[in-house]
Write an enzyme that holds these catalytic residues in place. Structure first.
Site, PDB file in Angstrom:
ATOM      1  N   ASP A  89      10.862 -36.517 -10.631  1.00  0.00           N
ATOM      2  CA  ASP A  89      10.236 -36.402 -11.835  1.00  0.00           C
ATOM      3  C   ASP A  89      11.370 -36.969 -12.929  1.00  0.00           C
ATOM      4  O   ASP A  89      12.464 -37.269 -12.623  1.00  0.00           O
ATOM      5  CB  ASP A  89      10.475 -34.850 -12.261  1.00  0.00           C
ATOM      6  CG  ASP A  89       9.513 -34.619 -13.545  1.00  0.00           C
ATOM      7  OD1 ASP A  89       8.438 -34.139 -13.278  1.00  0.00           O
ATOM      8  OD2 ASP A  89       9.944 -34.642 -14.499  1.00  0.00           O
ATOM      9  N   ARG A 113      -0.638 -23.939 -28.540  1.00  0.00           N
ATOM     10  CA  ARG A 113      -0.835 -25.065 -28.337  1.00  0.00           C
ATOM     11  C   ARG A 113      -2.473 -25.302 -28.591  1.00  0.00           C
ATOM     12  O   ARG A 113      -2.902 -26.565 -29.049  1.00  0.00           O
ATOM     13  CB  ARG A 113      -0.942 -25.470 -26.657  1.00  0.00           C
ATOM     14  CG  ARG A 113       0.373 -25.493 -26.538  1.00  0.00           C
ATOM     15  CD  ARG A 113       0.623 -25.839 -25.103  1.00  0.00           C
ATOM     16  NE  ARG A 113       2.106 -25.872 -24.361  1.00  0.00           N
ATOM     17  CZ  ARG A 113       2.335 -26.456 -23.460  1.00  0.00           C
ATOM     18  NH1 ARG A 113       1.507 -26.766 -22.398  1.00  0.00           N
ATOM     19  NH2 ARG A 113       3.569 -26.445 -23.077  1.00  0.00           N
TER      20      ARG A 113
END
Length: 290
Positions: free
Chosen positions: A156, A48
């Site tokens: 979610d 990342r």
């Protein structure tokens, strides 16, 4: 350390990534977000952050971390977001739960002593650590035997993470930051081949309704809600969408309701329906009541 960096680069990685680099990142993420990055996250952290190194023109993790430590500017926000996307943990940003336990819940117990009702929404619950942390905080102050009507809605967009949250089963590395006393009280340890897993006790799971929900679509409830946790969600929306979402939150919150947002989020110049109490905790503003 130099030999480690050389070896790792020789193993096919674009940049050397030493133990010292990773430990510095673990410490920084822990200080900024409360997330405990286990050693198992090392490759994820590399993949990342290497994108940020390329974008900024850094030739090493050493120079990138030096910049974060001396003059990060806006990069600290990018750094945290890169690491924490789709990451969650129990009692992440713990100051929220401390304020809930020490200030907001005691006030609500007094204000709602006739109705004896509390409603909480975890909007963006991911794999469930947030709503279970809320449930633990509530139950440690208001036991099940108290007779209070307490319900938590956890939603979610991703149906897969909602299913994981509903199961309430977690591996050892996901509970590493929870004190032993709390673990013993609220989790059951697996046996045999599942001895490296724990499951949240039914007393907490029964408090929570898990649902898949797109925040930008219709909501299957009208409130009033006492608390909304919407943390590290709106950073992915533009300002106009954020404004509409916060306005909708204000409409379903009770008059004395509160909104919790993420560490890199702010309602400043987005909406006037809330006022800041501090540490990314907001209260519904007087002008939006009624």
């Amino acid at each position: 350390m130099a030999s480690i960096a050389t070896n790792r680069a020789a193993d096919g990685k674009e940049f050397g990534f030493t133990d010292q680099n990773f430990h510095a990142i673990q410490q920084l993420v822990g200080e900024r977000t409360g997330i405990v990055l286990s050693d198992a996250k090392r490759d994820m952290v590399y993949s990342r952050l290497v994108r940020r190194l390329r974008q900024l023109g850094h030739d090493s993790f050493d120079s990138y971390l030096e910049m974060l430590g001396s003059d990060p500017g806006d990069e600290m926000g990018h750094f945290i977001n890169a690491i924490t996307t789709n990451l969650t943990s129990f009692f992440r940003e713990n100051h929220h739960f401390e304020f809930l336990r020490e200030t907001l819940l005691p006030a609500l117990l007094e204000a709602h002593k006739i109705t004896r009702r509390i409603r909480i929404w975890s909007a963006g619950c991911s794999t469930g650590e947030e709503p279970y942390s809320i449930a633990m905080t509530v139950r440690e102050l208001i036991p099940e035997s108290s007779g209070w009507d307490i319900k938590i809605l956890a939603t979610d967009l991703d149906s897969n993470v909602v299913a994981t949250a509903k199961r309430g089963v977690y591996s050892e590395d996901r509970i590493s930051g929870i004190p032993k006393q709390r673990l013993k009280r609220w989790f059951l340890r697996g046996k045999g081949e599942k001895s490296d897993q724990v499951r949240v006790r039914s007393e907490l799971r029964d408090m929570i309704s898990f649902r898949q929900l797109n925040l930008l679509h219709d909501w299957p409830f009208k409130g009033p809600l006492d608390f909304i946790f919407c943390r590290n969600v709106v950073i992915y929306f533009n300002k106009d969408t954020q404004r509409k979402l916060f306005d909708r939150y204000s409409r379903v919150l009770a008059e004395d309701g509160h909104l919790f947002v993420g560490h890199s989020e702010s309602l400043y110049k987005v909406t006037d329906r809330f006022h800041l109490l501090g540490n990314t905790i907001y209260q519904k503003a007087e002008e939006s009541k009624g």
